[in-house]
Design an enzyme around this catalytic site. Structure first.
Site, PDB file in Angstrom:
ATOM      1  N   ASP A  38     -10.375 -12.539  -3.627  1.00 56.82           N
ATOM      2  CA  ASP A  38     -10.923 -11.585  -4.591  1.00 56.82           C
ATOM      3  C   ASP A  38     -10.869 -12.109  -6.006  1.00 56.82           C
ATOM      4  OD1 ASP A  38     -11.646  -9.467  -3.153  1.00 56.82           O
ATOM      5  OD2 ASP A  38     -10.034  -8.125  -3.824  1.00 56.82           O
ATOM      6  N   LYS A  59     -15.934  -9.461  -6.831  1.00 58.07           N
ATOM      7  CA  LYS A  59     -17.048  -9.082  -7.695  1.00 58.07           C
ATOM      8  C   LYS A  59     -16.995  -9.955  -8.934  1.00 58.07           C
ATOM      9  CE  LYS A  59     -17.194  -4.264  -6.329  1.00 58.07           C
ATOM     10  NZ  LYS A  59     -15.771  -3.961  -6.040  1.00 58.07           N
ATOM     11  N   MET A 173      -8.278   1.258 -12.668  1.00 60.05           N
ATOM     12  CA  MET A 173      -9.719   1.170 -12.964  1.00 60.05           C
ATOM     13  C   MET A 173     -10.173   2.286 -13.904  1.00 60.05           C
ATOM     14  SD  MET A 173     -10.903   0.451  -9.031  1.00 60.05           S
ATOM     15  CE  MET A 173      -9.820   1.634  -8.254  1.00 60.05           C
TER      16      MET A 173
END
Ligand code: SAH
Length: 504
Positions: A38, A59, A173
């Site tokens: 990741d 991502k 987040m």
């Protein structure tokens, strides 16, 4: 399941600092055939698996992003092909890591899997900011919450109404949704003056903590330019930051230091600087290769003294001796002399005590100490295992005094091929300090980086040298040395760096 069957390990990489992976996680990496990692997993961890295939599966704006279904399918396919697959995820795989979805996909495909928990950012980043998520008298519970989805927060899908009024709330987040979160928490009845901390890049040397209250934390975070990844800690415990911020108050916290030593030798310097909070950029300027032993070497037991001037010298000498079929007893009666405590330590590890170690770690001192110990050196037989580029002072002086000197080239040092990419990365890093631990590190650094880039490095960085000879080489190349220890070993070198650029 047979040992040859494939398996998937969902491994928590920990919050950032590479040292915070678990022992089991490291083991899984070491045995992996393929690793899907990741963006939040520290890439340094991939070094535990140099031979495995490394596939980015996170991502990132500049890379193709795999969908969750694609990732699930890849995990299944690789395991079915008999591979040991590691899925390396930031923090803990089951805390906002979509690890649950991957495990379900594996279970339904009948692929064996193991979950290796990791240290989650919501606990580790506060810990590194000096915030215990629970604390007697202040907080008896902690809730981990996602603050990612604005709509879910507004609509109540992320149900803040039923969260404890007294416990600690940790939002993941959530930087961009901080105003909504603060408003909702106040609306549910928490005091507007409740302490809040935002901790970004937790456990990394670039960690930042901003502390405020539910009322002003957003403005403060904007002002401080906080960027993700960050966690938001709400509750009385956030107020402990000021008193317990151990990490951010380390003497070299956040200082960007370049280590130019050969990678094999750099570990002690890197470890000590890292423990003091420094951000390290390893830029090895030396690679060590064993040299072929020359025919005239003879028998090690014939020498009166063996003089060793580096850890490499010790390691390479023993490798050569092994090739020649020698054994430790061949050293019986031979006296051992070293420059430097690290070299002495390398001999101790082989059950060999040092007979002579000068007070100061330079060749000139060594000569004095030898004469003081032996008196007349005439006819004494010396073996000097060393690098191909070693200084000639010591053998010359010994010969002047009538000693018989055999110089054994035990290893060669070569300049690594410098890629422009690496040199550019170093410039972009904008170091505060470049360290040199031998003349060759200074010379090779200059050669690898090139004159123009050295000029740019000089704009931000100071230069530190372990001793005077190295400093002289650096100065001759226009790199002005402002940091140098009195005693030329790693611990004193690190002390000198702390004195010069550390916080006191
Ligand atoms: N599985 C991860 C969380 C992944 S979600 C874990 O257990 O930690 C990603 C979020 O984790 C980020 O948006 C941020 O809120 C948090 N995070 C991850 N690494 C972090 C770090 N080093 N410092 C602060 N927050 C971090």
């Amino acid at each position: 399941m047979s040992a040859s069957q494939g398996k998937v390990y969902l491994v928590g990489a920990g919050p950032g600092d590479a040292g915070l992976i678990t022992v089991r996680g490291k083991e899984c990496l070491e045995h992996a055939d393929v690793i899907f990692y990741d963006s939040l997993a520290n890439p340094a961890l991939l070094e535990y698996a140099p031979k495995a295939e490394h596939v980015f599966a996170g991502k990132a704006t500049d890379k193709h992003t795999l969908t969750q279904t694609e990732i699930n399918d890849l995990l299944v396919a690789h395991a079915r092909a008999g591979k040991r697959v590691v899925r390396l995820k930031g923090g803990d795989p089951f805390v906002f890591g979509r690890g649950g979805e991957e495990a379900l996909a594996l279970a339904s495909a009948g692929v064996p899997f193991e979950i290796v928990p990791g240290v989650t950012a919501g606990i580790a980043a506060p810990a590194y900011a000096g915030i215990p998520v629970t604390h007697r008298g202040a907080s008896t519970s902690v809730t981990l919450i996602t603050g990612h989805d604005e709509q879910a927060l507004e609509s109540g899908e992320v149900d803040l109404a039923n969260i404890s009024l007294h416990g600690t709330l940790v939002f993941y987040m959530s930087v961009k949704n901080l105003p909504i979160i603060a408003r909702k928490i106040i609306a549910m009845g928490r005091d507007a003056s409740t302490p809040v901390a935002v901790v970004s890049s937790g456990t990394f040397p670039k960690q930042r903590s901003v502390v405020g209250t539910l009322t002003d934390i957003h403005d403060k975070a904007v002002q401080a330019g906080v960027t993700p990844p960050a966690v938001v800690v709400i509750g009385e415990v956030a107020g402990l930051h000021d008193e317990l911020a151990w990490f951010e108050s380390l003497p070299l916290f956040g200082k960007k230091i370049v280590v130019t030593r050969a990678r094999a030798q750099a570990s002690e310097l890197v470890r000590q600087l890292h423990d003091l909070g420094a951000d390290i950029f390893e830029f090895p300027t030396i690679e060590v290769e064993p040299a072929k032993i020359d025919e005239s070497f003879g028998n090690i037991g014939d020498y009166d003294w063996v003089v060793l001037t580096s850890v490499n010298g010790v390691e390479m000498l023993f490798e050569r001796l092994e090739e020649l079929g020698c054994d430790a007893r061949d050293l019986a009666g031979v006296k051992l002399c070293v420059i430097g405590s690290a070299t002495a330590e390398a001999l101790h590890k082989r059950f060999l005590k040092v007979d002579l170690m000068p007070e100061k770690y330079v060749a000139e001192e060594l000569m004095g100490a030898l004469v003081a110990r032996e008196g007349d050196l005439a006819g004494k037989r010396f073996l000097l295992p060393r690098a191909d580029i070693a200084r000639s002072f010591l053998p010359e002086e010994l010969r002047k005094r009538g000693a018989e000197v055999k110089e054994l080239v035990a290893y060669r040092t070569v300049v690594p091929r410098s890629t422009d990419e690496r040199a550019e990365a170093l410039l972009a890093y904008k170091p505060d300090l470049v360290t040199f631990t031998s003349s060759s590190t200074a010379r090779n650094f200059y050669e690898m980086i090139g004159e123009e880039r050295v000029a740019c490095v000089k704009a931000t960085a100071a230069f530190a040298s372990i001793g005077p000879i190295t400093a002289k080489t650096a100065e001759e190349l226009g790199m002005h040395v402002t940091i140098q220890p009195e005693t030329h070993d790693i611990p004193h070198f690190v002390d000198a760096i702390v004195d010069a650029i550390g916080r006191h």
